[in-house]
Design a protein around this motif. Sequence first.
Motif, PDB file in Angstrom:
ATOM      1  N   HIS A 242       0.987  -1.331  -0.438  1.00 30.23           N
ATOM      2  CA  HIS A 242      -0.209   0.228   0.214  1.00 30.23           C
ATOM      3  C   HIS A 242       0.841   1.148   0.047  1.00 30.23           C
ATOM      4  O   HIS A 242       0.450   2.010  -0.843  1.00 30.23           O
ATOM      5  CB  HIS A 242      -1.361  -0.238   1.418  1.00 30.23           C
ATOM      6  N   LEU A 243       1.421   1.540   0.666  1.00 25.77           N
ATOM      7  CA  LEU A 243       2.744   2.164   0.678  1.00 25.77           C
ATOM      8  C   LEU A 243       4.067   2.950  -0.136  1.00 25.77           C
ATOM      9  O   LEU A 243       3.811   3.792  -0.726  1.00 25.77           O
ATOM     10  CB  LEU A 243       4.021   2.050   2.236  1.00 25.77           C
ATOM     11  N   ALA A 244       3.735   1.558  -0.545  1.00 26.84           N
ATOM     12  CA  ALA A 244       5.010   1.591  -2.449  1.00 26.84           C
ATOM     13  C   ALA A 244       4.080   2.163  -2.977  1.00 26.84           C
ATOM     14  O   ALA A 244       4.818   3.330  -3.984  1.00 26.84           O
ATOM     15  CB  ALA A 244       5.809   0.780  -2.452  1.00 26.84           C
ATOM     16  N   VAL A 245       2.757   2.167  -3.274  1.00 25.08           N
ATOM     17  CA  VAL A 245       2.013   2.678  -4.407  1.00 25.08           C
ATOM     18  C   VAL A 245       1.549   4.343  -3.999  1.00 25.08           C
ATOM     19  O   VAL A 245       1.780   4.827  -4.756  1.00 25.08           O
ATOM     20  CB  VAL A 245       0.665   1.101  -4.990  1.00 25.08           C
ATOM     21  N   LEU A 246       1.294   3.901  -2.893  1.00 30.34           N
ATOM     22  CA  LEU A 246       1.020   5.363  -2.293  1.00 30.34           C
ATOM     23  C   LEU A 246       2.003   6.479  -2.321  1.00 30.34           C
ATOM     24  O   LEU A 246       2.054   7.795  -3.417  1.00 30.34           O
ATOM     25  CB  LEU A 246       1.053   5.807  -1.266  1.00 30.34           C
ATOM     26  N   ASN A 247       3.340   6.309  -3.024  1.00 30.58           N
ATOM     27  CA  ASN A 247       4.488   7.023  -2.711  1.00 30.58           C
ATOM     28  C   ASN A 247       5.050   6.934  -4.198  1.00 30.58           C
ATOM     29  O   ASN A 247       6.581   7.827  -3.880  1.00 30.58           O
ATOM     30  CB  ASN A 247       5.450   7.076  -1.507  1.00 30.58           C
ATOM     31  N   PHE A 248       5.590   6.152  -4.977  1.00 31.46           N
ATOM     32  CA  PHE A 248       5.197   5.786  -6.257  1.00 31.46           C
ATOM     33  C   PHE A 248       5.599   6.980  -6.792  1.00 31.46           C
ATOM     34  O   PHE A 248       6.355   7.620  -7.249  1.00 31.46           O
ATOM     35  CB  PHE A 248       5.234   4.496  -6.939  1.00 31.46           C
ATOM     36  N   SER A 249       4.415   7.387  -7.270  1.00 27.25           N
ATOM     37  CA  SER A 249       4.396   8.633  -8.051  1.00 27.25           C
ATOM     38  C   SER A 249       5.442   9.456  -7.370  1.00 27.25           C
ATOM     39  O   SER A 249       6.317  10.011  -8.053  1.00 27.25           O
ATOM     40  CB  SER A 249       2.919   9.277  -8.136  1.00 27.25           C
ATOM     41  N   LYS A 250       5.480  10.290  -6.204  1.00 29.67           N
ATOM     42  CA  LYS A 250       6.768  10.960  -5.774  1.00 29.67           C
ATOM     43  C   LYS A 250       7.886  10.618  -6.293  1.00 29.67           C
ATOM     44  O   LYS A 250       8.730  11.548  -6.417  1.00 29.67           O
ATOM     45  CB  LYS A 250       7.049  10.950  -3.766  1.00 29.67           C
ATOM     46  N   PHE A 251       8.620   9.498  -5.519  1.00 31.69           N
ATOM     47  CA  PHE A 251       9.292   8.891  -6.470  1.00 31.69           C
ATOM     48  C   PHE A 251       9.731   9.218  -7.302  1.00 31.69           C
ATOM     49  O   PHE A 251      11.149   9.630  -8.441  1.00 31.69           O
ATOM     50  CB  PHE A 251      10.514   7.936  -5.984  1.00 31.69           C
ATOM     51  N   CYS A 252       8.901   9.256  -8.873  1.00 32.16           N
ATOM     52  CA  CYS A 252       9.423   9.173 -10.232  1.00 32.16           C
ATOM     53  C   CYS A 252       9.442  10.915 -10.293  1.00 32.16           C
ATOM     54  O   CYS A 252       9.868  10.928 -11.591  1.00 32.16           O
ATOM     55  CB  CYS A 252       8.319   8.618 -11.021  1.00 32.16           C
ATOM     56  N   GLU A 253       9.359  11.487  -9.621  1.00 27.75           N
ATOM     57  CA  GLU A 253       8.845  12.776  -9.966  1.00 27.75           C
ATOM     58  C   GLU A 253      10.029  13.615 -11.208  1.00 27.75           C
ATOM     59  O   GLU A 253       9.703  14.256 -11.879  1.00 27.75           O
ATOM     60  CB  GLU A 253       8.621  13.128  -8.827  1.00 27.75           C
ATOM     61  N   PRO A 254      11.206  13.527  -9.809  1.00 27.10           N
ATOM     62  CA  PRO A 254      12.309  14.628 -10.994  1.00 27.10           C
ATOM     63  C   PRO A 254      12.625  13.749 -12.036  1.00 27.10           C
ATOM     64  O   PRO A 254      14.077  13.779 -12.670  1.00 27.10           O
ATOM     65  CB  PRO A 254      13.990  13.264 -10.386  1.00 27.10           C
ATOM     66  N   LEU A 255      12.540  12.519 -11.862  1.00 25.91           N
ATOM     67  CA  LEU A 255      12.904  11.391 -13.418  1.00 25.91           C
ATOM     68  C   LEU A 255      11.368  11.972 -14.978  1.00 25.91           C
ATOM     69  O   LEU A 255      11.666  11.920 -15.456  1.00 25.91           O
ATOM     70  CB  LEU A 255      11.870   9.856 -13.621  1.00 25.91           C
ATOM     71  N   GLU A 256      10.474  12.670 -14.443  1.00 23.74           N
ATOM     72  CA  GLU A 256       9.413  12.805 -15.064  1.00 23.74           C
ATOM     73  C   GLU A 256      10.385  14.028 -15.749  1.00 23.74           C
ATOM     74  O   GLU A 256       9.889  14.439 -17.235  1.00 23.74           O
ATOM     75  CB  GLU A 256       7.861  12.984 -14.368  1.00 23.74           C
ATOM     76  N   LYS A 257      10.338  15.007 -14.921  1.00 21.10           N
ATOM     77  CA  LYS A 257      11.010  16.468 -14.578  1.00 21.10           C
ATOM     78  C   LYS A 257      12.040  16.534 -16.138  1.00 21.10           C
ATOM     79  O   LYS A 257      12.860  17.223 -15.921  1.00 21.10           O
ATOM     80  CB  LYS A 257      10.883  17.378 -13.293  1.00 21.10           C
ATOM     81  N   GLY A 258      12.701  15.814 -15.987  1.00 20.41           N
ATOM     82  CA  GLY A 258      13.820  15.309 -16.518  1.00 20.41           C
ATOM     83  C   GLY A 258      15.591  16.196 -15.813  1.00 20.41           C
ATOM     84  O   GLY A 258      16.170  16.095 -15.922  1.00 20.41           O
ATOM     85  N   GLU A 259      14.793  15.665 -14.266  1.00 24.91           N
ATOM     86  CA  GLU A 259      15.943  16.522 -13.329  1.00 24.91           C
ATOM     87  C   GLU A 259      17.252  15.386 -12.691  1.00 24.91           C
ATOM     88  O   GLU A 259      18.274  15.649 -12.854  1.00 24.91           O
ATOM     89  CB  GLU A 259      15.688  16.538 -12.325  1.00 24.91           C
TER      90      GLU A 259
END
Lengths: 475, 702
Positions: A242-259
């Motif tokens: 549950h926690l893994a799914v909840l927080n994964f989008s935050k983890f990917c944020e820098p990837l999506e922004k290209g940072e």
Amino acid sequence: MKIHICLTGIKTIILDCNNISQYSVFLINSALMNRRDIMSAVNPDQYSYPSVFIYGHRATGKSHVVLSIMKDLELPHASVDCVECVSSGLLFHQVLSAFFGPDAAALLPRCPSLSDFVRLYKQMSSNSPATQTRYIILDRAERMRDMDFSLLPALLRLQELVNDNVTVILLSEIVWEKFRPNTGCFEPLLFHFPDYSKGKSLVQILSWDHHPSYTPELYASYINILLGVFFSVCRDLRELRHLAVLNFSKFCEPLEKGEAKESDIHKLWKNIEPHLQRAMQTVYLREVSSVQWEQQQMDEKEATTLRVLSAHAHIELPYYSKFLLIAAYLASFNPARTDRRFFLKSHGKIRKTNFLKKHEKTSNHLLGPKPFPLDRLMAIFYSVVDSRVAPTASVFSQISSLVTLQLLSQVGHDDQLDSPKYKCSVSLDFILAISRCVCVCVRLLDLLALSLVIQSQVVRQERSLFTAVSNLHLL
Amino acid sequence: FLSKVILNYVFQGCFVFKSASKKRKRHVGGYLVDDSDENGSDRFRICQKLWETVQTNTEVIQDQLNKKVLDSLAEFIKKHGLGCSSDNWRQRAREIPTAALMLGVNVPDHAMTFRSLCNLLQDSVTPFVVSVHAKECAAVKLLIQKVLEQLMGRGVSVDEEQEDDTALLQRTQCTISALCQWYKTVTKVREDKRTYTIDFPQSLPVVVIFKDFEAFNSQVLQDFILICSRYTQELPFIFIFGIATSPSAIQHRLPHSVSSLLCIEVFHSLSCTQHLASVFDKLILNSQFPFKLSSRVIQVLVGIFLYHDFSVQNFVKGLQFSMLEHFKSQPLSMLCCQKQEALLSAKTLSKKNVERIRHLPSFMRYVETQEPQEQVRLLTNDEHVKEVCQKLLKNLHKYHKNYYPILQCLHSLTSSLPKFPLGKHIRELHVSCIEKNLWETEEYDSALQLLRILAKDELVAALRKCAEILKSTKILQNVLQQLEDFIGRLEALEGVSSEDSSGNGIISGKMEYQKTDLFQLQKTLLEKESRRTKRMNPFEVLRSQVIEFIDSLVREYLTPAELQPLNEVCYYSSSGVLRQRLNVTPRTSIQAALSHPFYYLQNESLKTDAGTISSAAPDLCIVYKLHLECGRLINLYDWLEAFLTVMSAAEDQDTNSEECGKYDSLKHARFIQAVSEMEFLGFIKSTKQKTDHVARLTWGGC
């Protein structure tokens, strides 16, 4: 590939790997890893072992493994959750309707006894004799201890009673020793599901739900970071997923922004770590609901501070209720001997040397609230409250409404009318907040300080102990 | 006299059996029609009418106040009802959406909120709403039964053709899985019916409302949540917890393993003090509502609210009670209605009532201020009294009309002052206004002092607010005119005053007030103010004019109600009765009954001097008085001896030894009975510490 799994020790089930979802195979695999050697071929005519007891912590895959096996091998089984069975009749009903259809279950009398069940089962099974072993799976079997005392021993040797090829599988979180009745009973086959180890199994299992748009390696590293934070407090697989799914989008944020790139694990870790820490304090404890948590992640830029549940600890109470609660607290945590000293203006001299007896010197907070009679509560109340209060019915009804709000609790059920006894069940912080609200009289605060400040040191220690205890799995 | 008794009976009946059917009231009302003399039926009618307005008003207020929180709750449920199919992962985690509704500590008041919540949900969101009460759910079985009963019962009433279906289900086991089956069939039928309406949400949530969360047994709750979470896929449950204390109650009640199954969001309803304030505004600070409360009565009612129960419903009940008392005890209360009606009934006053008016203290005071000739006319001519009475009633109505806007103005001016010299709430200001001459109090003086040092923008803002208030009421146009004039003049000062006043102010401030505390600062400022009066700048001149104007308004319009002639008609003032009735002290009255039986029995023979025991008193009283002289443990034999002594004192004259022995067993029995009655009343209890002793349970109150 064929995996041979021993389930009962006597009867072996041969599973075809392709029939089972990979996920459950993995679970089975990891759970039964060290039992492979017991397998042997089985004659279908042979009766299986009458009862099996499977235990292990929450979310270690007990029910999942058993139910998957049943489903995939299409074995006749009845799965019952004991929480649902508020009476043993419900249990019988569910078992019969699973094996012989709802018509059979309808034949049960209104309040079926065990012998009714056995009779009906015999009758039914003689009509449709078992070609395979029938399984009765009882989840959360620890609840059976609260049911009829003869039920558990009877179910353990149900095979003998009904003379049918039936096996009862008990699933529980606690060990068999806590079940065994005083009179003794048939010993089931014990089977333990060990906890998942951090290194191997948890990472592997959690990595199964990797996101399709990212590589499994990235997800595995994310899981590693997650476990690094949460493993010390939580080993519940379900909760971790549950926690893994909840927080994964935050983890990917820098990837999506290209940072950052997928290989910059350190950078990603730096980004997610404080976030996960915050999650541990809020969403894990359900101080913040998961929906709110997601919402917050979306509009993080606005820096919205979510009001957590325990932040609204403040309770608005009527004026006298506050004083009653304070009086109750004082009565609960101060020895009755000291009342004279605290609440009387001319209390006379008390020798300081042995004012408190030795056992009273240990913190009263560690010992917990003590019960006090109504008279004492009212006496303290009158001395604490600053104006003259008539002993009206509404003052007394406030006491009972405090009891319904569970701020006070009533102890002892005898003598309710003549001399009821109460305990104060609120914390020191709560009382301090309340007395700050009504701090019209300084004396009251002094009193609280006098009786409490000495112990505040201990309270702090005790609080950490408390959290530790509540984390333990209490049997 | 008889009619009075009947009237008395009517009012008592109305109060006690409030919820009883109207049939009873009408029935008793029939009795009142025959006696035209007392105008009982008229008063009863007026009272009924007023009560109806009170009820509708309170309901409207309640609806308005709850609207926001109820709407957001409905929104929450809609969102979860729609969204559960899309959020796949949450389904796996088996979280049940839960709303924690914070309602404040007064649990009985919540009933109304829940009722409107139920109605709202059923109308707009889902027909499947269940509300459960802790009292009915001592075990999981009962809780499930309750839920099933309410849901399936409703299903039957919705669809006639399903009746046999549900009957079958009810015969089967009472489980959630049965509910699941039922839900599937019902929604299927619904979908069949609604195939043409596509926008309808796919799954209707099942809402379970736990009315009093704190009172639930935690084990029951845990089990119920565990069971429900097993079925979330098939049955979209949504819980609403009605919480009286704080949201952390959830965590105290449920372990982590259970609370992790919930997805909790918190909703706050309005606090009860705000609720009270709006009720107060609507019912008491309103010139449209003819019935008024005196300051003492308001204090009693508000005191009960703040000190004891936080219950708005009880406050309204108190208002109702005082209304009934007023209309019952004051025959002239027939004039306590809307203006036209009151004038009409003033014209047709009966002779008796005219006499009553003459005896009103406020009317007597009015007569004294008149010319001697007029005095004579007032005392002799009934017709003249009626005319004057009409005039006075008009004045009274006008007084009320002017009073409330000015009160609001004054409140808006003073509520922003530091330390609230005239009270934080308008009700405090109101109480002090109707009680005494406000301008003679110290608080008023200090408030004016503080107003005199207001900065210009603050003053203008405050005056603007007053103007708004006056505008909305549409009376006192000349006052409004003057106020707007002042505002205009203050704004016109803009350029001139700000420079020179700020110039010297800042310099001197920097020099003198660097290390003073707030109090001293205020004092020095005030001093400075008085010193500076000689050379005031235009702004200060204007400001003092404004303050003078406000002061004159207060003196003109906020006069105490008691000084108004005929105020007794509208004002209910017997706070003692109210306190006695609403804030009861059962123990005191029991003790009074036992120690002074004359007070209740009104029997001449029971009159005694203080401290003595009359043998004519009931046995219980004698036993009670004797037990007061004992310590914690009472020897029964000594007690009996004392009792016998008192008994025999009565028969002293014809006592001889044989008779004493003869009556002994009878007296013994009477003693035993009295003692057991004492035990029943809770004064003593049997003890195991000493044989043939009883323990005393009460102290004091002799």
